[in-house]
Design an enzyme around this catalytic site. Structure first.
Site, PDB file in Angstrom:
ATOM      1  N   ARG A  53       0.825  -1.191  -0.117  1.00 51.89           N
ATOM      2  CA  ARG A  53       0.016   0.133  -0.052  1.00 51.89           C
ATOM      3  C   ARG A  53       1.004   1.167   0.086  1.00 51.89           C
ATOM      4  NH1 ARG A  53      -4.352   1.277   4.815  1.00 51.89           N
ATOM      5  NH2 ARG A  53      -2.642   0.925   6.053  1.00 51.89           N
ATOM      6  N   THR A  56      -0.848   7.522  -1.075  1.00 45.89           N
ATOM      7  CA  THR A  56      -2.244   7.568  -1.813  1.00 45.89           C
ATOM      8  C   THR A  56      -3.086   6.365  -1.390  1.00 45.89           C
ATOM      9  OG1 THR A  56      -1.353   5.829  -3.235  1.00 45.89           O
ATOM     10  CG2 THR A  56      -0.968   8.193  -4.107  1.00 45.89           C
ATOM     11  N   ASP A 107      -1.026  -3.036  12.467  1.00 45.89           N
ATOM     12  CA  ASP A 107      -0.524  -3.543  11.289  1.00 45.89           C
ATOM     13  C   ASP A 107      -0.448  -5.010  11.321  1.00 45.89           C
ATOM     14  OD1 ASP A 107       1.356  -2.398   8.593  1.00 45.89           O
ATOM     15  OD2 ASP A 107       1.311  -4.582   9.168  1.00 45.89           O
ATOM     16  N   ASP A 140       3.033  -6.523  10.504  1.00 44.33           N
ATOM     17  CA  ASP A 140       4.347  -5.828  11.516  1.00 44.33           C
ATOM     18  C   ASP A 140       3.982  -6.830  12.873  1.00 44.33           C
ATOM     19  OD1 ASP A 140       5.514  -4.109   9.797  1.00 44.33           O
ATOM     20  OD2 ASP A 140       4.540  -2.430  10.794  1.00 44.33           O
TER      21      ASP A 140
HETATM   22  N1  URA Z   1      -3.605  -3.211   7.288  1.00 45.24           N
HETATM   23  C1  URA Z   1      -3.368  -3.461   8.518  1.00 45.24           C
HETATM   24  O1  URA Z   1      -2.359  -4.304   8.866  1.00 45.24           O
HETATM   25  N2  URA Z   1      -4.019  -2.941   9.583  1.00 45.24           N
HETATM   26  C2  URA Z   1      -5.062  -2.037   9.394  1.00 45.24           C
HETATM   27  O2  URA Z   1      -5.411  -1.566  10.348  1.00 45.24           O
HETATM   28  C3  URA Z   1      -5.127  -1.732   7.981  1.00 45.24           C
HETATM   29  C4  URA Z   1      -4.676  -2.107   6.948  1.00 45.24           C
END
Ligand code: URA
Length: 210
Positions: free
Chosen positions: A105, A109, A201, A204
């Site tokens: 991502r 943007t 995330d 992560d």
């Molecule tokens: N991707 C993720 O890992 N967590 C989010 O909250 C949004 C996108």
């Protein structure tokens, strides 16, 4: 919103998701929980797979008993977080073929950029389950599903652990034929594109990166 959306409310799924949401949950536990939850969600996503009766000889007698029939399955991980959902599903459906669509991502943007795509052959003859733990803006899922359709896929389901309403609406608009399965429809996205309350995330948290 509820069109083609299944929220998996099983208590075990909900319990494990809550443990995953906790910020103090370490990566090792996060991965273990994701593995367990993906098996439980597989139960729901495969609930309507067709069966056929076959004849078997038990040690006692001959009988007719059901076996899976119909289309073969293809699992497609939307990388990198999708990989965490994959293992549990494969544990239960070891014969499934596996593909990967790599998207990241763009942080400015929030649009998806493809960097990898490798999918099983004959997607048109398979039930395709695309997996991505976080359905946030929906842009990555929409792009991955479009790519799978370009590759021939005709029947696609999307499995996510946590979904934002914005993401669900985005997928429903772009791909109304795709059924979405999730363990939770959360409140919203924040200004950084994170799901609120979400779990942060997922990639992560899974891999201990930051
Ligand atoms: N991707 C993720 O890992 N967590 C989010 O909250 C949004 C996108």
């Amino acid at each position: 919103m509820s069109q083609n959306l299944t929220i998996i409310e099983h208590p075990l799924v909900q319990h494990k998701l809550t443990l995953m949401r906790r910020e103090e949950t370490p990566a090792s536990s996060f991965r273990q929980l994701l593995w367990e939850i993906s098996m439980l969600m597989t139960y729901e996503i495969t609930r309507d797979l067709p069966l056929q009766e076959v004849t078997v000889n038990t040690p006692v007698c001959q009988t007719k008993a059901p076996l899976l029939s119909g289309k073969k399955l293809a699992l497609v991980s939307i990388m990198r977080a999708g990989n965490g959902l994959l293992d549990g599903i494969l544990e239960l459906i070891p014969a499934a073929r596996v593909g990967f669509v790599g998207l990241y991502r763009d942080e400015e943007t929030l649009e998806p950029v493809e960097y990898y795509c490798k999918v099983p052959d004959q997607l048109e003859n398979r039930l395709v389950i695309a997996v991505d733990p976080m359905l946030a803006t929906g842009n990555s899922s929409v792009a991955a599903i479009s790519r799978l359709k370009d590759e021939g896929a005709k029947e696609i389901r999307l499995l996510s652990l946590v979904a934002a309403p914005e993401g669900v609406t985005c997928v429903q608009k772009a791909h109304p034929d795709v059924r979405i399965y999730t363990a939770s429809l959360d409140e919203r996205l924040n200004e950084n594109g994170y799901i609120v309350p979400g779990l942060g995330d997922a990639g992560d948290r899974m891999f201990g990166t930051r």
